[in-house]
Write a protein that holds these residues in place. Structure first.
Motif, mmCIF file in Angstrom:
data_model
loop_
_atom_site.group_PDB
_atom_site.id
_atom_site.type_symbol
_atom_site.label_atom_id
_atom_site.label_comp_id
_atom_site.label_asym_id
_atom_site.label_seq_id
_atom_site.Cartn_x
_atom_site.Cartn_y
_atom_site.Cartn_z
ATOM 1 N N HIS A 269 -16.680 -10.164 -2.844
ATOM 2 C CA HIS A 269 -16.037 -8.868 -3.002
ATOM 3 C C HIS A 269 -14.697 -9.045 -3.710
ATOM 4 N N LEU A 270 -14.349 -8.062 -4.494
ATOM 5 C CA LEU A 270 -13.054 -8.060 -5.178
ATOM 6 C C LEU A 270 -12.296 -6.796 -4.811
ATOM 7 N N HIS A 271 -11.060 -6.965 -4.364
ATOM 8 C CA HIS A 271 -10.148 -5.851 -4.123
ATOM 9 C C HIS A 271 -9.204 -5.777 -5.318
ATOM 10 N N LEU A 272 -9.131 -4.604 -5.947
ATOM 11 C CA LEU A 272 -8.356 -4.465 -7.183
ATOM 12 C C LEU A 272 -7.404 -3.279 -7.110
ATOM 13 N N SER A 273 -6.238 -3.474 -7.696
ATOM 14 C CA SER A 273 -5.291 -2.378 -7.909
ATOM 15 C C SER A 273 -4.544 -2.683 -9.205
ATOM 16 N N LEU A 274 -3.683 -1.770 -9.599
ATOM 17 C CA LEU A 274 -2.887 -1.947 -10.808
ATOM 18 C C LEU A 274 -1.419 -1.722 -10.479
ATOM 19 N N ALA A 275 -0.573 -2.606 -10.969
ATOM 20 C CA ALA A 275 0.877 -2.447 -10.795
ATOM 21 C C ALA A 275 1.475 -1.933 -12.099
ATOM 22 N N GLY A 276 2.439 -1.025 -11.982
ATOM 23 C CA GLY A 276 3.146 -0.534 -13.159
ATOM 24 C C GLY A 276 4.284 -1.457 -13.539
ATOM 25 N N THR A 277 4.990 -1.100 -14.574
ATOM 26 C CA THR A 277 6.111 -1.937 -15.025
ATOM 27 C C THR A 277 7.216 -2.005 -13.979
ATOM 28 N N ASP A 278 7.265 -1.020 -13.073
ATOM 29 C CA ASP A 278 8.255 -1.028 -12.001
ATOM 30 C C ASP A 278 7.809 -1.837 -10.797
ATOM 31 N N GLY A 279 6.606 -2.416 -10.890
ATOM 32 C CA GLY A 279 6.083 -3.219 -9.795
ATOM 33 C C GLY A 279 5.381 -2.424 -8.729
ATOM 34 N N ARG A 280 5.407 -1.111 -8.823
ATOM 35 C CA ARG A 280 4.771 -0.281 -7.806
ATOM 36 C C ARG A 280 3.274 -0.172 -8.049
ATOM 37 N N ASN A 281 2.545 0.103 -6.977
ATOM 38 C CA ASN A 281 1.097 0.236 -7.054
ATOM 39 C C ASN A 281 0.738 1.531 -7.773
ATOM 40 N N ALA A 282 0.116 1.390 -8.949
ATOM 41 C CA ALA A 282 -0.233 2.570 -9.747
ATOM 42 C C ALA A 282 -1.463 3.281 -9.209
ATOM 43 N N PHE A 283 -2.143 2.706 -8.206
ATOM 44 C CA PHE A 283 -3.278 3.370 -7.555
ATOM 45 C C PHE A 283 -2.825 4.225 -6.370
ATOM 46 N N ALA A 284 -1.541 4.222 -6.067
ATOM 47 C CA ALA A 284 -1.050 4.964 -4.914
ATOM 48 C C ALA A 284 -1.381 6.444 -5.060
ATOM 49 N N ASP A 285 -1.596 7.095 -3.935
ATOM 50 C CA ASP A 285 -1.956 8.512 -3.931
ATOM 51 C C ASP A 285 -0.897 9.342 -4.634
ATOM 52 N N GLN A 286 -1.341 10.424 -5.221
ATOM 53 C CA GLN A 286 -0.429 11.356 -5.878
ATOM 54 C C GLN A 286 -0.468 12.672 -5.118
ATOM 55 N N GLY A 287 0.612 12.997 -4.437
ATOM 56 C CA GLY A 287 0.667 14.238 -3.668
ATOM 57 C C GLY A 287 -0.358 14.234 -2.549
ATOM 58 N N GLU A 288 -1.178 15.292 -2.499
ATOM 59 C CA GLU A 288 -2.174 15.424 -1.442
ATOM 60 C C GLU A 288 -3.533 14.857 -1.848
ATOM 61 N N ALA A 289 -3.617 14.286 -3.044
ATOM 62 C CA ALA A 289 -4.896 13.778 -3.518
ATOM 63 C C ALA A 289 -5.389 12.624 -2.653
ATOM 64 N N ALA A 290 -6.712 12.558 -2.474
ATOM 65 C CA ALA A 290 -7.292 11.482 -1.674
ATOM 66 C C ALA A 290 -7.132 10.136 -2.358
ATOM 67 N N ILE A 291 -7.230 10.136 -3.666
ATOM 68 C CA ILE A 291 -6.952 8.940 -4.445
ATOM 69 C C ILE A 291 -6.122 9.357 -5.650
ATOM 70 N N GLY A 292 -5.357 8.424 -6.184
ATOM 71 C CA GLY A 292 -4.569 8.726 -7.369
ATOM 72 C C GLY A 292 -5.458 8.935 -8.586
ATOM 73 N N ALA A 293 -4.945 9.626 -9.583
ATOM 74 C CA ALA A 293 -5.728 9.923 -10.783
ATOM 75 C C ALA A 293 -6.161 8.647 -11.490
ATOM 76 N N LEU A 294 -5.271 7.669 -11.578
ATOM 77 C CA LEU A 294 -5.598 6.417 -12.267
ATOM 78 C C LEU A 294 -6.707 5.673 -11.532
ATOM 79 N N ALA A 295 -6.623 5.651 -10.210
ATOM 80 C CA ALA A 295 -7.679 4.994 -9.428
ATOM 81 C C ALA A 295 -9.010 5.695 -9.639
#
Length: 455
Positions: free
Chosen positions: A252-278
């Motif tokens: 199994h592979l667990h994957l996410s993406l970090a932005g240039t600021d080092g933050r997780n770019a898959f993090a939820d956006q507002g009330e969304a169940a998953i972020g748009a990028l994810a």
């Protein structure tokens, strides 16, 4: 190891008592190939590269060169990545180092080098200001060779209900404990180990990191586990399903993406169940799932693991904390948001599947794809209209799907794919000649001979 020029590295190795460097690289099976190089010769070999017959990238597990003869069995050169040097804790006179395959004249990477492919995938994300973060999760069986046992393999510990147990009851010779400690000392960032669900099945957990480093560590973990087992008279196999009365081993592979600021770019956006990028990433993986399956399940045996109720997915779908789904989105949010791809077979090539999944996800991001509705409940019990597209049920159909996915082939590289497909179709042909049709309820002696010791 401090990284300097090759001469400085060689002197530092010698001063620390290292006498040889084990230069390892991955073929398309994920098998660790390489050479041992005495330290006094290492600097020169770094500059020139270490020559290997390039047909090794197109040779099947029965030692048949399927691709390479048409060009006269030319050489390739493996160049070490000095940043991957690490000293073996069980053999302190030897340091391990990961390399990449290049053309002999140094004009470019060898087209079918899986580590070079992953580097290209990482670079493609970097152009978008993103860094892929990956955590590999590997299972394997520990067995002993026994001419009287079925398949001539006897399980190291053969008792039911040993899942999540530790100590002498599940590891009487402390082999797995030594694997854990030595793999961590080898710099693989191994932080936990336990007996898994099946009899004599184990898992060693490693930390997440950037994609290239994570794939390197998964690749080296396989090599280390197999070597430590051999030193103890055992065989460690990442073959998907070596026993008909047991389930199989996944990668199994667990994957996410970090932005240039080092933050997780898959993090939820507002009330969304998953972020748009994810969501776009998941949509890309699902769109290419059928073609990906040939890489994630690269053996005839792998399709005896992906069955209903096996916790290995049978359809291209996604779900929230749902282990029956192809893409599982764990409930962790914020910095821990990620996607888990659950269909990988234990025998899969670490660099190849990491690159392929990232490239499929990138296609979803670049095209702004929307994921389908998540599956809810037991995806094995859903009809096809709700479960998603059914995945290929054999290696042959999976290879058909890979070749038909021209967009994925273009991202992976036509020469790499053609080499992989030719090698694997040859494998399917040998299986059909020796065994016949695929029977998911039996494990043939052919499969044990073909895969158990090598993968």
């Amino acid at each position: 190891m401090t990284v300097h020029d090759p001469g400085s590295v060689a002197r530092e190795l010698a001063e620390s008592g290292v006498r040889a460097v084990r230069l390892l690289y991955s073929d398309l099976h994920g098998v660790a190939r390489g050479k041992d190089i005495p330290v006094p010769h290492f600097a020169r070999m770094c500059e020139e590269g270490v020559a290997f017959c390039a047909a090794v990238m197109g040779t099947d597990l029965a030692h048949t060169p399927v691709v390479g003869g048409e060009v006269g069995y030319v050489d390739l050169a493996v160049r070490p990545d000095l940043g991957t040097l690490r000293r073996s804790p069980w053999q302190p006179e030897v340091a391990w180092c990961v390399g990449e395959a290049w053309t002999l004249d140094g004009s470019g990477h060898w087209p079918s080098c899986p580590r070079a492919l992953l580097r290209r995938a990482v670079d493609a994300y970097a152009e978008r200001g993103l860094v892929p973060i990956v955590a590999p999760e590997l299972e394997f069986f520990l067995v002993e060779r026994d001419p009287a046992a079925p398949g001539k393999l006897r399980r190291y510990v053969d008792e039911l209900s040993r899942v999540y147990t530790v100590g002498a009851v599940s590891d009487p010779r402390e082999v797995v404990l030594r694997m854990l400690l030595w793999c961590d000392e080898l710099g693989l960032r191994a932080f936990a180990a336990n007996h898994e669900f099946m009899n004599s099945q184990y898992e060693i957990n490693v930390e997440h990191s950037d994609a290239l480093d994570a794939a390197d560590r998964a690749f080296l973990l396989k090599a280390a586990v197999k070597e430590i087992a051999a030193r103890d008279g055992l065989l460690a196999t990442f073959m998907g399903r070596p026993f008909a009365d047991q389930g199989g081993s996944g990668f199994h592979l667990h994957l996410s993406l970090a932005g240039t600021d080092g933050r997780n770019a898959f993090a939820d956006q507002g009330e969304a169940a998953i972020g748009a990028l994810a969501g776009q990433f998941i949509a890309g993986v699902i769109a290419h799932a059928a073609g990906l399956q040939a890489l994630l399940g690269p053996t005839v045996n792998a399709y005896k693991r992906t069955l209903p109720d096996s916790l290995a997915p049978t359809h291209a779908n996604w779900g929230h904390d749902n282990r029956t789904a192809f893409c599982r989105v764990p409930h962790e949010r914020g910095s821990r948001a990620r996607v888990e791809i659950r269909t990988g077979d234990g025998a899969a090539c670490a660099h190849l599947i990491t690159a392929a999944i990232l490239l499929a996800g990138l296609d979803g991001i670049e095209r702004g794809l929307e994921p389908p509705e998540p599956v809810v409940g037991d995806a094995y019990r859903l009809d096809d209209a709700h479960a998603g597209t059914r995945l290929p049920v054999g290696l042959g159909p999976a290879l058909d799907a890979l070749e038909a996915d021209r967009a994925l082939v273009g991202r992976l590289g036509a020469e790499l794919v053609s080499t992989f497909v030719a090698m694997k179709r040859f494998e399917v042909g040998r299986f059909e000649e020796a065994v016949g049709e695929l029977d998911v309820n039996t494990i043939s002696e052919w499969e044990i001979r073909e895969y158990a010791a090598h993968l």
